[in-house]
Design a protein around this motif. Sequence first.
Motif, PDB file in Angstrom:
ATOM      1  N   GLU A 115       0.797  -1.232   0.000  1.00 28.13           N
ATOM      2  CA  GLU A 115       0.000   0.000   0.000  1.00 28.13           C
ATOM      3  C   GLU A 115       0.824   1.273   0.000  1.00 28.13           C
ATOM      4  O   GLU A 115       0.284   2.352  -0.212  1.00 28.13           O
ATOM      5  CB  GLU A 115      -0.942  -0.001   1.212  1.00 28.13           C
ATOM      6  N   GLN A 170      -2.055   0.741  -7.684  1.00 27.79           N
ATOM      7  CA  GLN A 170      -2.399   2.148  -7.512  1.00 27.79           C
ATOM      8  C   GLN A 170      -3.019   2.710  -8.787  1.00 27.79           C
ATOM      9  O   GLN A 170      -3.962   3.512  -8.745  1.00 27.79           O
ATOM     10  CB  GLN A 170      -1.137   2.942  -7.150  1.00 27.79           C
ATOM     11  N   ASP A 172      -4.777   0.988 -10.968  1.00 25.92           N
ATOM     12  CA  ASP A 172      -6.139   0.446 -11.048  1.00 25.92           C
ATOM     13  C   ASP A 172      -7.099   1.235 -10.157  1.00 25.92           C
ATOM     14  O   ASP A 172      -8.257   1.468 -10.525  1.00 25.92           O
ATOM     15  CB  ASP A 172      -6.141  -1.025 -10.640  1.00 25.92           C
ATOM     16  N   LYS A 173      -6.617   1.651  -8.978  1.00 26.51           N
ATOM     17  CA  LYS A 173      -7.461   2.452  -8.087  1.00 26.51           C
ATOM     18  C   LYS A 173      -7.774   3.812  -8.722  1.00 26.51           C
ATOM     19  O   LYS A 173      -8.895   4.323  -8.569  1.00 26.51           O
ATOM     20  CB  LYS A 173      -6.763   2.651  -6.743  1.00 26.51           C
ATOM     21  N   SER A 174      -6.790   4.362  -9.405  1.00 23.09           N
ATOM     22  CA  SER A 174      -7.023   5.640 -10.086  1.00 23.09           C
ATOM     23  C   SER A 174      -8.040   5.483 -11.205  1.00 23.09           C
ATOM     24  O   SER A 174      -8.894   6.352 -11.420  1.00 23.09           O
ATOM     25  CB  SER A 174      -5.699   6.190 -10.641  1.00 23.09           C
TER      26      SER A 174
END
Length: 235
Positions: A115, A170, A172-174
Amino acid sequence: MTLIAILFLLMLLALVAVSIINRIQLRQRERRLQQRRLRIQAEGVAEIVSCLEQTLPNRMITKHINDMIAGLQQQMLALEDKNPELLEQAIQKTEAYSEELLSSNNRHAISYQRESDAQIAKTQLHLTDAMHLITQLAAQGTINETELSTYLSELRWAHLMVAVMSYIGQGDKSVAISDRFSAQAFYRKAQQHLMESMHQDPRRLKMIKELSEMVDGARVGLSRELRDPTAAAMG
């Protein structure tokens, strides 16, 4: 004269007794210090084992390193002269855990993703330490040269993937929050790590290609065989 001789003898005996006591106490302090060093070393190896169990698909590597903890505990037991029971129980627990690692019933989820940059760095440090330990096992004859080469390749791949998959995660989260610009930046960062690596695993080149497609918007995510940490290395 007789009294003086007796007093001298008593003084000499007292000095000898004090010297013997001091030597005994010194040996005890040295033994406790050595036990403490071994305990700290074992705790450090245990942290590596915990990291590998969460990160590395090949449980045999984790088992070999966990066996090193039992070896350190055996050395501690050899130095223990008062309460060996606790160490004996600890050794039994460590050995049982080694067997459990290879059991089909003990298949915890593993992931390369972390993370934060701090977590990435910590995991990579543990993987680097694992490489040193595996090299030590080869030097001791515990594993052969073929196993050493295979294990080091897997550890190096995991070291690379921890950074790569974390940045892809990260990205993919964006994407999930429609931040396409940030997603592209994360994908490019992951791609840069892959391009700078000299690892011979053919998945590396395929991943570079798919990341280019993700940056261009022609692909929404990595193919399954690249996302799965348990996919067997082909090189």
